[in-house]
Design an enzyme around this catalytic site. Structure first.
Site, PDB file in Angstrom:
ATOM      1  N   ASP A  79       1.140   2.636   3.777  1.00  0.00           N
ATOM      2  CA  ASP A  79       0.152   3.569   3.316  1.00  0.00           C
ATOM      3  C   ASP A  79       0.952   4.941   3.161  1.00  0.00           C
ATOM      4  OD1 ASP A  79      -2.065   5.054   2.330  1.00  0.00           O
ATOM      5  OD2 ASP A  79      -3.115   5.076   4.502  1.00  0.00           O
TER       6      ASP A  79
ATOM      7  N   HIS B  57      -5.408  -0.750   5.925  1.00  0.00           N
ATOM      8  CA  HIS B  57      -5.296   0.052   7.138  1.00  0.00           C
ATOM      9  C   HIS B  57      -6.194  -0.124   8.413  1.00  0.00           C
ATOM     10  CE1 HIS B  57      -7.552   2.695   4.877  1.00  0.00           C
ATOM     11  NE2 HIS B  57      -6.428   2.889   4.059  1.00  0.00           N
TER      12      HIS B  57
ATOM     13  N   ASP C 266      -8.988   2.817  -3.047  1.00  0.00           N
ATOM     14  CA  ASP C 266      -8.129   3.531  -1.844  1.00  0.00           C
ATOM     15  C   ASP C 266      -8.464   4.903  -1.669  1.00  0.00           C
ATOM     16  OD1 ASP C 266      -7.010   3.484   0.748  1.00  0.00           O
ATOM     17  OD2 ASP C 266      -5.071   4.143  -0.478  1.00  0.00           O
TER      18      ASP C 266
ATOM     19  N   HIS D 240       2.863  14.281   1.020  1.00  0.00           N
ATOM     20  CA  HIS D 240       2.255  15.499   0.582  1.00  0.00           C
ATOM     21  C   HIS D 240       3.657  16.445   1.009  1.00  0.00           C
ATOM     22  CE1 HIS D 240      -1.588  14.159   0.110  1.00  0.00           C
ATOM     23  NE2 HIS D 240      -1.622  13.582   1.569  1.00  0.00           N
TER      24      HIS D 240
ATOM     25  N   HIS E 232       0.835  -1.387  -0.091  1.00  0.00           N
ATOM     26  CA  HIS E 232       0.102  -0.111  -0.123  1.00  0.00           C
ATOM     27  C   HIS E 232       0.884   1.188   0.009  1.00  0.00           C
ATOM     28  CE1 HIS E 232      -3.879   1.801   1.650  1.00  0.00           C
ATOM     29  NE2 HIS E 232      -3.335   2.956   1.071  1.00  0.00           N
TER      30      HIS E 232
ATOM     31  N   HIS F 139       1.339   5.297  -2.224  1.00  0.00           N
ATOM     32  CA  HIS F 139       0.931   6.103  -3.002  1.00  0.00           C
ATOM     33  C   HIS F 139       2.042   6.987  -3.781  1.00  0.00           C
ATOM     34  CE1 HIS F 139      -3.346   5.971  -1.710  1.00  0.00           C
ATOM     35  NE2 HIS F 139      -2.955   5.629  -0.522  1.00  0.00           N
ATOM     36  N   LEU F 140       2.208   6.615  -5.040  1.00  0.00           N
ATOM     37  CA  LEU F 140       3.552   7.165  -5.625  1.00  0.00           C
ATOM     38  C   LEU F 140       3.286   8.435  -6.411  1.00  0.00           C
ATOM     39  CD1 LEU F 140       5.169   4.001  -6.981  1.00  0.00           C
ATOM     40  CD2 LEU F 140       5.662   5.065  -4.771  1.00  0.00           C
TER      41      LEU F 140
HETATM   42 ZN   LIG Z   1      -6.576   4.326   2.542  1.00  0.00          ZN
END
Ligand SMILES: [Zn+2]
Lengths: 422, 297
Positions: A303, A230, A149, A307, A57, A59-60
């Protein structure tokens, strides 16, 4: 050839203090050392050597939000954290929801050297929660994990149709972010003492548990494999345990931050502690650690949600949700949750996630002939996270002393990260 | 720097000191002249009464007042909160008064601004000057704060005033009870105070009934089925007043919703302290601005 000597190696018969020889992209020998000179020899007494970590999990942010992260920097962060494979979430811009996007992203991912990037696909078109995404097209492009997600599939009817369809595609897995928006509302942090004291809208555990319960019922009915992302509450763990006893094929993950931190950490409203699900209460955290040890929770997944500082340097209620995790996960999990147990560490951080994602070259015990996707980890090294290989630095662990540091990461025989001296 | 971001952590002595200083300003002019100083009202959320009260306080101290409201500025063009604070500081102000719908706005501004920040009401988290005003008003009425019992009635969950009171009034000896329908009571009670859903049960025991405004604009009306139902269960009327001790008083931070949380006869009656609360706004804010100006120099 690379020779790693005297490490505590995860072999197929458990932990052994021995030497490992890597030749090309495979482990050439365990126990025996080559005669000739000229190899790179690494002395690693006390360090753990095992299969490279696998994260189900991350986020790229690629494509679409590459100011936060991209495949190249995400892969560097992964290598620095001991990872050799990642499953990237499809909430990019545009979202990965059809054959064309999936193929394009997979082709670029194939060119990344530091880590194997597997992309997942959306469950609904545009992640809008309205109609099913192009499962066949994405499946043909190699996608096996499907998730909206960031959101749950909003209606039971739509998710049950997705599950029914994906049942026919071998190896397909439905992964759900559990959050009932009608209950979550404008919630900002766990609905507990801190939210009450500060007067911020709370995110009740119920918002997660309602969706977990619904999804387990749907999985039981359709027979589709389900993975809950998660997990963060005692109640979710109980629901998953019960469903498993009844034969539902369900797996689940927990994040390092939910294992290490509680709602009280949010008291100062530092936006690097804002994420979904929120940091919960003491009872939840204790239960998550116990569940990770006893196997109720199958894997740790970070996860990783980058940012930028500018995006996070705003009032708490306006800040985006999510924290990075790739570079601190190994330390946090080994020292705060698993009591420095190397076998359990590699099971939850590599073997189980590789099995769930169907990654055959990852998550394997170190033995002659196994792929040289490896991590060397010093469980006792103390360090304080400061700079990151990630483009973003929104980590709740910045400035906190951690124990356990990745010394080296090897992907297909090539060293992708070497450090840990700082 | 001696602004006032929160009352949290201030002891009884410090709180009493501010009240004493404010008392010194009641009906009298300031002894120090702050002409040449500039006070900026940075109100990111509309509020006429609080803004005017701060303005009047600054004027009585001889200070200039700059007023900022987001709808008239680049904040409405997407300028970030941080940039706005930095800009206001750079223009030149000696004190910044921040009012905002977000809970951490005053604390963030204090971190970014080189000048003292006064919290003019943030989120549902705290409204420190209102709490000080109410403490001063009660001290004038009863001659003490120690041992007074106050029922705060209304949407506690959504109230910055109630949370400010919960932070500071118990420190000064006031015993609080939170009263309202369950959806208005906080989910958790980290303060360990008494809570009740039945106002009539509480009336005989308290010295003060503190009514909160039913804030349609902050969404409290959305969590209960009807305003009329609320008014029947919790509205302060003559019958309820008669259930209080003869010395009991009624307070309200304003603006009042007459006929909802308070009847006309109560609002305008002799046991209402509402106008004294408003009047005390000026000396209390003079005291807080004075401390900020003295600390900022
Ligand atoms: Zn999520």
């Amino acid at each position: 050839m690379i020779v790693i000597r005297n490490a505590r190696v995860l072999t197929s018969s458990g932990i052994e203090e021995t030497s490992v020889v890597i030749d090309g992209d495979t482990v050439a020998a365990v126990g025996a050392e080559p005669e000739a000179n000229g190899h790179q020899v690494i002395e690693a007494p006390g360090a753990w050597l095992g299969p490279g970590l696998v994260d189900l999990h991350v986020h790229l942010r690629d494509p679409g939000q590459t100011w936060k992260e991209d495949m190249v920097t995400g892969a560097k962060a992964a290598a620095a954290g001991g990872y050799t494979a990642l499953v990237a979430m499809p909430n990019t811009e545009p979202p990965i929801d059809d054959r064309v996007t999936a193929t394009a992203v997979a082709e670029r991912a194939a060119g990344i050297e530091d880590v194997e990037i597997v992309t997942s696909g959306a469950l609904t078109k545009g992640r809008s929660g309205e109609e099913l995404a192009d499962f066949d097209g994405m499946y043909d492009a190699g996608i096996r994990i499907f998730s909206d997600d960031g959101d749950s599939v909003p209606t039971a009817g739509l998710l049950s149709r997705a599950m029914a369809y994906l049942l026919d595609l071998p190896g397909a897995l439905v992964a759900e972010h559990a959050e009932d928006r009608s209950v979550a509302g404008t919630g900002q942090l766990h609905e507990g003492a801190v939210a009450s004291r500060l007067g911020l809208a709370g995110l009740p555990s119920l918002a997660e548990e309602l969706v977990v319960a619904r999804d387990l019922l749907l999985a039981a009915t359709t027979g589709t494999r389900l993975h809950i992302q998660h997990v963060s509450t005692v109640g979710s763990l109980d629901l998953i345990r019960r469903a498993r006893e009844e034969g539902v094929e369900v797996t689940c993950e927990v994040t390092p931050h939910h294992l290490a931190l509680e709602e009280t950490a949010v008291e100062g409203l530092d936006t690097n502690f804002k994420m979904y699900p929120p940091l919960r209460g003491r009872d939840d955290r204790t239960a998550l650690i116990a569940a990770l040890r006893d196997g109720t929770v199958d894997v740790v997944a970070t996860d990783h949600a980058p940012h930028t500082t500018a995006e996070k340097e705003v009032p708490f209620e306006e800040a985006p949700r999510g924290v990075i995790g790739l570079e601190t996960a190994a330390a946090v999990v080994s020292s705060k949750a698993l009591g420095k147990d190397p076998e359990l560490f590699f099971e939850r951080m590599s073997i189980a996630p590789a099995r769930i994602a169907g990654l055959s070259r990852h998550g394997r015990a170190v033995e002659k002939g196994s792929p040289a996707n490896l991590v060397l980890f010093d469980p006792d090294r103390r360090w304080v996270p400061a700079g990151f290989a990630s483009k973003s630095s929104n980590s709740p662990f910045v400035g906190m002393e951690l124990t356990g540091r990745v010394l080296m990461t090897i992907r297909e025989g090539k060293i992708t990260y070497e450090g840990g001296s700082g | 720097m001696s602004g006032l971001v929160t009352l949290h952590g201030l002891g009884r002595e410090r709180l009493t000191g501010i009240l004493d200083k404010a008392e010194g300003y009641v009906g009298r002019g300031p002894s120090t002249d702050f002409s040449g100083a500039t006070v900026t009202n940075a109100f990111f959320e509309p509020s006429t009464r609080t803004r005017l009260s701060f303005e009047r306080a600054a004027h009585r101290l001889g200070a200039h007042v700059m007023s900022f409201s987001p709808e008239l500025s680049s904040a409405s063009k997407g300028e970030s909160f941080k940039d706005t604070i930095l800009t206001l500081t750079a223009i030149g102000t000696d004190v910044l008064i921040v009012r905002h719908r977000l809970a951490d706005a005053a604390a963030l501004a204090a971190g970014w601004s080189a000048r003292p920040v006064i919290n003019g009401g943030v989120g549902s988290r705290e409204h420190p000057t209102q709490t000080l005003i109410d403490a001063l008003t009660l001290r004038q009425e009863f001659g003490r704060l120690d041992g007074l019992r106050m029922a705060i009635v209304g949407d506690i969950r959504g109230s910055r005033v109630a949370r400010g009171h919960l932070i500071a009034l118990p420190t000064m000896g006031v015993e609080l009870t939170l009263v309202g329908p369950t959806p208005f009571l906080p989910q958790e009670n980290p303060w360990g105070v008494r809570t009740s859903t039945d106002l009539d049960d509480e009336l005989g025991d308290v010295d003060v009934v503190y009514l909160l405004r039913i804030q349609a604009e902050r969404g409290s009306a959305a969590t209960i089925p009807s305003i009329a139902g609320y008014a029947r269960r919790y509205g302060m009327n003559a019958e309820r007043l008669s259930m209080m001790k003869p010395t009991g008083v009624v307070m309200h931070p304003g603006p009042m919703n007459r006929g909802v949380e308070i009847d006309d006869s109560i609002a305008d009656g002799e046991r209402s302290l509402v106008l004294r609360q408003v009047a005390n706004g000026v000396p209390v804010r003079m005291a807080v601005i004075t401390e900020a100006l003295e600390g900022g120099r």
